[in-house]
Write a protein that holds these residues in place. Structure first.
Motif, PDB file in Angstrom:
ATOM      1  N   THR A  55      42.236  42.258  25.747  1.00 32.68           N
ATOM      2  CA  THR A  55      41.245  43.270  25.409  1.00 32.68           C
ATOM      3  C   THR A  55      41.150  44.310  26.515  1.00 32.68           C
ATOM      4  OG1 THR A  55      38.903  43.624  24.894  1.00 32.68           O
ATOM      5  CG2 THR A  55      39.397  41.865  26.431  1.00 32.68           C
ATOM      6  N   LEU A  56      40.661  45.489  26.153  1.00 35.43           N
ATOM      7  CA  LEU A  56      40.366  46.511  27.165  1.00 35.43           C
ATOM      8  C   LEU A  56      38.916  46.423  27.629  1.00 35.43           C
ATOM      9  CD1 LEU A  56      43.130  47.665  26.224  1.00 35.43           C
ATOM     10  CD2 LEU A  56      42.172  49.952  26.574  1.00 35.43           C
ATOM     11  N   SER A  57      38.177  45.431  27.153  1.00 34.74           N
ATOM     12  CA  SER A  57      36.745  45.345  27.449  1.00 34.74           C
ATOM     13  C   SER A  57      36.452  44.938  28.879  1.00 34.74           C
ATOM     14  CB  SER A  57      36.069  44.345  26.503  1.00 34.74           C
ATOM     15  OG  SER A  57      36.102  44.801  25.180  1.00 34.74           O
ATOM     16  N   LYS A  58      37.285  44.105  29.479  1.00 35.21           N
ATOM     17  CA  LYS A  58      36.932  43.456  30.739  1.00 35.21           C
ATOM     18  C   LYS A  58      37.517  44.167  31.951  1.00 35.21           C
ATOM     19  CE  LYS A  58      34.885  40.452  28.133  1.00 35.21           C
ATOM     20  NZ  LYS A  58      33.434  40.440  27.978  1.00 35.21           N
ATOM     21  N   SER A  59      38.785  43.967  32.232  1.00 33.28           N
ATOM     22  CA  SER A  59      39.366  44.559  33.440  1.00 33.28           C
ATOM     23  C   SER A  59      39.353  46.085  33.383  1.00 33.28           C
ATOM     24  CB  SER A  59      40.789  44.064  33.653  1.00 33.28           C
ATOM     25  OG  SER A  59      41.610  44.347  32.527  1.00 33.28           O
ATOM     26  N   PHE A  60      39.481  46.656  32.190  1.00 31.24           N
ATOM     27  CA  PHE A  60      39.462  48.107  32.064  1.00 31.24           C
ATOM     28  C   PHE A  60      38.046  48.661  32.000  1.00 31.24           C
ATOM     29  CE2 PHE A  60      43.786  47.203  30.757  1.00 31.24           C
ATOM     30  CZ  PHE A  60      44.505  48.288  31.238  1.00 31.24           C
ATOM     31  N   GLY A  61      37.058  47.787  31.848  1.00 34.45           N
ATOM     32  CA  GLY A  61      35.679  48.252  31.774  1.00 34.45           C
ATOM     33  C   GLY A  61      35.414  49.132  30.566  1.00 34.45           C
ATOM     34  N   MET A  62      36.089  48.836  29.454  1.00 37.21           N
ATOM     35  CA  MET A  62      35.996  49.688  28.263  1.00 37.21           C
ATOM     36  C   MET A  62      35.427  48.916  27.066  1.00 37.21           C
ATOM     37  SD  MET A  62      37.415  52.608  29.368  1.00 37.21           S
ATOM     38  CE  MET A  62      38.110  53.523  28.013  1.00 37.21           C
ATOM     39  N   ALA A  63      34.428  48.082  27.317  1.00 35.53           N
ATOM     40  CA  ALA A  63      33.854  47.269  26.247  1.00 35.53           C
ATOM     41  C   ALA A  63      33.304  48.130  25.113  1.00 35.53           C
ATOM     42  CB  ALA A  63      32.751  46.366  26.809  1.00 35.53           C
ATOM     43  N   GLY A  64      32.846  49.332  25.440  1.00 37.19           N
ATOM     44  CA  GLY A  64      32.225  50.187  24.442  1.00 37.19           C
ATOM     45  C   GLY A  64      33.175  50.781  23.425  1.00 37.19           C
ATOM     46  N   ILE A  65      34.497  50.789  23.703  1.00 31.80           N
ATOM     47  CA  ILE A  65      35.418  51.384  22.726  1.00 31.80           C
ATOM     48  C   ILE A  65      35.938  50.354  21.728  1.00 31.80           C
ATOM     49  CG2 ILE A  65      36.119  53.133  24.423  1.00 31.80           C
ATOM     50  CD1 ILE A  65      38.890  51.778  24.509  1.00 31.80           C
ATOM     51  N   ARG A  66      35.740  49.065  21.997  1.00 32.82           N
ATOM     52  CA  ARG A  66      36.126  47.980  21.088  1.00 32.82           C
ATOM     53  C   ARG A  66      37.607  48.036  20.741  1.00 32.82           C
ATOM     54  NH1 ARG A  66      34.364  44.883  22.382  1.00 32.82           N
ATOM     55  NH2 ARG A  66      34.253  43.492  20.603  1.00 32.82           N
ATOM     56  N   LEU A  67      38.460  47.669  21.689  1.00 32.55           N
ATOM     57  CA  LEU A  67      39.891  47.597  21.418  1.00 32.55           C
ATOM     58  C   LEU A  67      40.429  46.252  21.879  1.00 32.55           C
ATOM     59  CD1 LEU A  67      42.351  49.182  20.312  1.00 32.55           C
ATOM     60  CD2 LEU A  67      42.945  49.687  22.669  1.00 32.55           C
ATOM     61  N   GLY A  68      40.879  45.451  20.927  1.00 37.67           N
ATOM     62  CA  GLY A  68      41.500  44.165  21.217  1.00 37.67           C
ATOM     63  C   GLY A  68      42.967  44.196  20.846  1.00 37.67           C
ATOM     64  N   VAL A  69      43.735  43.305  21.446  1.00 40.42           N
ATOM     65  CA  VAL A  69      45.187  43.290  21.270  1.00 40.42           C
ATOM     66  C   VAL A  69      45.648  41.873  20.970  1.00 40.42           C
ATOM     67  CG1 VAL A  69      47.402  43.743  22.391  1.00 40.42           C
ATOM     68  CG2 VAL A  69      45.431  45.170  22.928  1.00 40.42           C
ATOM     69  N   SER A  70      46.560  41.739  20.015  1.00 37.91           N
ATOM     70  CA  SER A  70      47.232  40.462  19.783  1.00 37.91           C
ATOM     71  C   SER A  70      48.734  40.660  19.958  1.00 37.91           C
ATOM     72  CB  SER A  70      46.956  39.936  18.370  1.00 37.91           C
ATOM     73  OG  SER A  70      45.619  39.547  18.221  1.00 37.91           O
ATOM     74  N   PHE A  71      49.326  39.919  20.900  1.00 38.58           N
ATOM     75  CA  PHE A  71      50.772  39.894  21.070  1.00 38.58           C
ATOM     76  C   PHE A  71      51.332  38.746  20.227  1.00 38.58           C
ATOM     77  CE2 PHE A  71      49.058  41.636  24.990  1.00 38.58           C
ATOM     78  CZ  PHE A  71      49.902  42.697  25.283  1.00 38.58           C
ATOM     79  N   ALA A  72      52.424  38.978  19.544  1.00 41.32           N
ATOM     80  CA  ALA A  72      53.021  37.931  18.709  1.00 41.32           C
ATOM     81  C   ALA A  72      54.481  38.268  18.452  1.00 41.32           C
ATOM     82  CB  ALA A  72      52.267  37.811  17.382  1.00 41.32           C
ATOM     83  N   SER A  73      55.220  37.308  17.926  1.00 45.96           N
ATOM     84  CA  SER A  73      56.574  37.606  17.478  1.00 45.96           C
ATOM     85  C   SER A  73      56.495  38.688  16.410  1.00 45.96           C
ATOM     86  CB  SER A  73      57.239  36.351  16.906  1.00 45.96           C
ATOM     87  OG  SER A  73      56.563  35.932  15.729  1.00 45.96           O
ATOM     88  N   ALA A  74      57.561  39.424  16.223  1.00 49.45           N
ATOM     89  CA  ALA A  74      57.527  40.544  15.275  1.00 49.45           C
ATOM     90  C   ALA A  74      57.118  40.109  13.859  1.00 49.45           C
ATOM     91  CB  ALA A  74      58.876  41.258  15.263  1.00 49.45           C
ATOM     92  N   PRO A  75      57.642  38.996  13.337  1.00 51.36           N
ATOM     93  CA  PRO A  75      57.217  38.586  11.986  1.00 51.36           C
ATOM     94  C   PRO A  75      55.734  38.250  11.899  1.00 51.36           C
ATOM     95  CG  PRO A  75      59.273  37.500  12.581  1.00 51.36           C
ATOM     96  CD  PRO A  75      58.755  38.151  13.824  1.00 51.36           C
ATOM     97  N   VAL A  76      55.186  37.581  12.928  1.00 47.30           N
ATOM     98  CA  VAL A  76      53.756  37.245  12.923  1.00 47.30           C
ATOM     99  C   VAL A  76      52.923  38.514  13.063  1.00 47.30           C
ATOM    100  CG1 VAL A  76      51.923  36.083  14.215  1.00 47.30           C
ATOM    101  CG2 VAL A  76      54.076  34.889  13.773  1.00 47.30           C
ATOM    102  N   ALA A  77      53.314  39.409  13.961  1.00 48.92           N
ATOM    103  CA  ALA A  77      52.576  40.669  14.129  1.00 48.92           C
ATOM    104  C   ALA A  77      52.593  41.483  12.846  1.00 48.92           C
ATOM    105  CB  ALA A  77      53.175  41.475  15.280  1.00 48.92           C
ATOM    106  N   ARG A  78      53.693  41.426  12.111  1.00 51.90           N
ATOM    107  CA  ARG A  78      53.787  42.167  10.848  1.00 51.90           C
ATOM    108  C   ARG A  78      52.764  41.650   9.841  1.00 51.90           C
ATOM    109  NH1 ARG A  78      58.859  41.065   9.736  1.00 51.90           N
ATOM    110  NH2 ARG A  78      59.493  42.504  11.379  1.00 51.90           N
ATOM    111  N   ILE A  79      52.600  40.331   9.782  1.00 45.86           N
ATOM    112  CA  ILE A  79      51.600  39.747   8.872  1.00 45.86           C
ATOM    113  C   ILE A  79      50.199  40.193   9.261  1.00 45.86           C
ATOM    114  CG2 ILE A  79      50.507  37.563   8.199  1.00 45.86           C
ATOM    115  CD1 ILE A  79      53.306  36.303   8.305  1.00 45.86           C
TER     116      ILE A  79
END
Length: 414
Positions: free
Chosen positions: A252-276
């Protein structure tokens, strides 16, 4: 004047609501109880957004006008549904520490799903990979409460396998997790929090690898790394998704980036899982304003500022590790020190035993009479007497240490 209700007499709210929703206990966030004061309860970055510096502050009117003009000019258009530019910058950041690891391939935007904070990432994973009323999610308490809430919203049962409550740092009981997977093939997801919330401890990568390599279990391991940038460099398992098809790593960008207010989370996954994951998201789930601010945070200047603020937090974390034990009534640090918060025990008396009643009294007294807000965690497994305290700025920690000592002395003197 009496307003006549036009609702059909046949309407029954309880009857039309899904039973699992009626039973739902919503997640209590840090702002539910206290909203003002020195807020050291929600694990936010006390040093502020990574895109906000003294230079920006001194030119707020000019710089702010430019940013507003750029954004306002395009707000009649829908945002980018794919967020390729943001994704590439995130990949660049996480590829850097793994350049010398031949076992992993570079992350690309095909490995990413971005959501409205980590909470949307959690919900999307459960919706994609656990059938309601049939399949289950395994979590390891004490841990982040949204796993349970999101599971219940989706009518997915949670199988709890506690962390090792007898060993400092709360390590994962890997063999117990594997045994649960052996016994119950309906468990489709394993959620691990690293660094843990509220434990502040990293999960041993060997434990993750062992679960991922389970020879008969057909499921996905999710490692939630919301606080990973406060850990030693190279701690993130995000690059592993290029060699483990059954791994998802959330950040997430909420913690180390101090950007909790913009609400941006990230999921890393294999390409097929990310596609789903991307197939089921709302078309325009990330706003143009969020995307614009994320790009600034992930720019060279934003990253440099982020690392500078992390260094300040780590320095203050080390200070709290030194100073808290000097306060009569403060017990052990029962978690790790890999995050921007600490989990420590409060005793029933100086030199006594951990007491959740005293910890709760400290939490309430600090917030209501001292203007300092921490988080009570004494009801969590293995956290008797526990309070979770976010690392603040130097000035905030000055007040924190003074008020904790003052309040405990008053409690013991009652």
């Amino acid at each position: 004047m009496t307003v006549q209700k036009l609702t059909s007499p046949a309407f029954n709210l309880r009857a039309v609501t899904r039973p699992n929703i009626l039973l739902l206990e919503p997640y209590r966030c840090a702002r539910d109880d206290y909203k003002t004061g020195i807020l050291l309860d929600a694990n936010e970055n006390a040093y502020g957004p990574s895109i906000y510096t003294d230079a920006v502050a001194s030119e707020t009117e000019t710089a702010g006008s430019v940013i507003r003009a750029e954004l306002l000019a395009g707000l009649h258009r829908y945002p980018d549904p794919h967020q390729e530019d943001v994704k590439q910058l995130i990949c660049n950041l996480r590829n850097e520490p793994s350049k010398n690891d031949a076992s992993v391939k570079p992350l690309t935007p095909e490995n990413l799903y971005v959501g409205v904070g980590s909470d949307e990432c959690i919900d999307t994973v459960i919706r994609c990979f656990a059938a309601p009323g049939k399949e289950k999610l395994l979590s390891c308490p004490p841990t982040y409460g949204m796993y349970r809430v999101a599971a219940q919203v989706n009518d997915v049962e949670v199988v709890p396998i506690n962390l090792d409550l007898e060993v400092p740092g709360f390590p994962v009981r890997t063999e117990a997790v594997i045994e649960a997977l052996d016994k119950d093939p309906s468990i489709n997801l394993v959620f691990l929090c690293s660094p843990g919330n509220p434990t502040a401890s990293l999960v041993d990568p060997e434990s993750v690898a062992k679960i991922l390599a389970h020879p008969t279990w057909n499921g996905i391991v999710v490692v939630d790394e919301a606080y990973i940038d406060f850990s030693p460099p190279g701690s993130s398992l995000a690059p592993w998704v290029t060699k483990y098809d059954n791994l998802i790593v959330m950040q997430t960008l909420s913690k180390s980036f101090g950007m909790a207010g913009i609400r941006l989370g990230v999921s890393f996954a294999s390409a097929p899982v990310a596609r789903i994951l991307n197939n089921v998201k709302a078309p325009y789930n990330i706003s143009s304003m969020t995307s614009d601010l994320a790009m600034k945070a992930l720019s060279p200047a934003g990253l440099a500022n982020m690392h500078k603020k992390i260094a300040a937090i780590v320095e203050q974390r080390n200070r709290l590790l030194r100073e808290f034990p000097k306060i009569p009534g403060v017990g052990n640090f029962i978690g790790g020190n890999a995050s921007n918060f600490l989990l420590l025990q409060i005793l029933d008396k100086p030199g006594g035993i951990p007491s959740s009643a005293t910890a709760l009294k400290l939490y309430e007294s600090l917030a209501e009479t001292k203007g300092v807000v921490i988080r009570y965690r004494g009801s969590e497994p293995g956290c008797t007497g526990g309070v979770r305290i976010t690392v603040g700025t130097e000035k905030e920690n000055d007040v924190l240490l003074e008020k904790v000592a003052e309040t405990l002395a008053a409690i013991y003197g009652e």
